[in-house]
Design a protein around this motif. Sequence first.
Motif, mmCIF file in Angstrom:
data_model
loop_
_atom_site.group_PDB
_atom_site.id
_atom_site.type_symbol
_atom_site.label_atom_id
_atom_site.label_comp_id
_atom_site.label_asym_id
_atom_site.label_seq_id
_atom_site.Cartn_x
_atom_site.Cartn_y
_atom_site.Cartn_z
ATOM 1 N N SER A 74 98.405 24.382 5.938
ATOM 2 C CA SER A 74 98.536 23.532 4.761
ATOM 3 C C SER A 74 99.608 22.867 4.450
ATOM 4 C CB SER A 74 97.793 24.183 3.245
ATOM 5 O OG SER A 74 96.471 24.062 3.670
ATOM 6 N N ALA A 87 99.618 20.128 7.895
ATOM 7 C CA ALA A 87 98.825 19.486 7.319
ATOM 8 C C ALA A 87 99.898 18.595 6.473
ATOM 9 C CB ALA A 87 97.764 19.779 6.395
ATOM 10 N N LEU A 127 92.157 27.838 9.313
ATOM 11 C CA LEU A 127 92.938 27.147 8.140
ATOM 12 C C LEU A 127 93.668 28.094 7.000
ATOM 13 C CD1 LEU A 127 93.716 24.649 6.274
ATOM 14 C CD2 LEU A 127 91.586 24.713 5.027
ATOM 15 N N SER A 134 92.065 19.462 8.266
ATOM 16 C CA SER A 134 90.878 20.196 9.129
ATOM 17 C C SER A 134 89.859 19.176 9.662
ATOM 18 C CB SER A 134 90.368 21.439 8.327
ATOM 19 O OG SER A 134 91.486 22.432 8.168
ATOM 20 N N THR A 190 96.285 28.485 3.952
ATOM 21 C CA THR A 190 97.008 27.666 2.904
ATOM 22 C C THR A 190 98.332 28.133 2.636
ATOM 23 O OG1 THR A 190 96.007 29.381 1.253
ATOM 24 C CG2 THR A 190 94.835 27.158 1.800
ATOM 25 N N GLY A 212 95.320 20.472 3.467
ATOM 26 C CA GLY A 212 94.840 21.488 4.360
ATOM 27 C C GLY A 212 93.143 21.096 4.932
#
Length: 282
Positions: free
Chosen positions: A55, A79, A19, A124, A21, A120
């Motif tokens: 994200s 996301a 992940l 996930s 950001t 985000g």
Amino acid sequence: VGLGGRLDSTNVITPQLSLITNISFDHKDLLGDTLPKIAAEKAGIIKSHVPVVISERQPEVEAVFTERARAMEAPIVFASDHLSLKAAGDGFDVYRDQQVWLTDIRPELRGLYQQKNIPGVLQSVVRLKMMGYRISEEALRTGIANVVSLTGLKGRWQKLSDKPLTICDTGHNPAGIQMVVEQIKATPHRKLYMVFGVVKDKDLNDVFGLLPTDADYYFCQANIPRAMDAYDLAAKAGAAGLRGVVERDVNKALRRANEAAGPEDLIFIGGSTFVVAELENL
């Protein structure tokens, strides 16, 4: 990860999912002086055939991530393409592909930047469930609502006391400072006091332009070699139109702010993770 991604020590791990950001300027001396260069360092955590969630789709850097994911044959999803948050009372409603998915989500982390971080996290979870993980809505809500108590994470728009309202936050790059300033503006108060310190390798040109000019500043420094000397910080801040006094010790600076502030005022402590970490009542 700790710093960047590609060369960070945590990058020895092969995760189930990665992940990343949103990307903003920070540590330019190590990560690069453009957003694509910084994104390339972050993209270093993308592993072969390991799904990655980004994200926020940012036009300046999205190609960096898609190209790295393609090279690593890693499934990628942004996301922000699918999830968004809308304020609802004291919490948020979550929209998934423009349809209400979750209502009245109440994050324990109160910073405005959680509006960027939570999508985000939720994306996930969506991906992990596709991979066979069993994560209930109750578990999801509980995790978001209790993230501080469950993890011990501190210094993220954390309230230390009332009357005067005293808040600390570790935001330290221009994007983080901007979000902090927006939240300060949205927080009712009479007068603003800022206990502020930075590290000496920080580019302050963009930061000073974001900070409130109507605040009284207490310039301090964390007890680490990287800290910028409080007198140097005060001189540079003064040249940018910020007024204040020097009190090197973080906790002494906070005590002086408390002595000056009234019950309807706001005291903010920040500028550096290291400054926040030295607070005695964190």
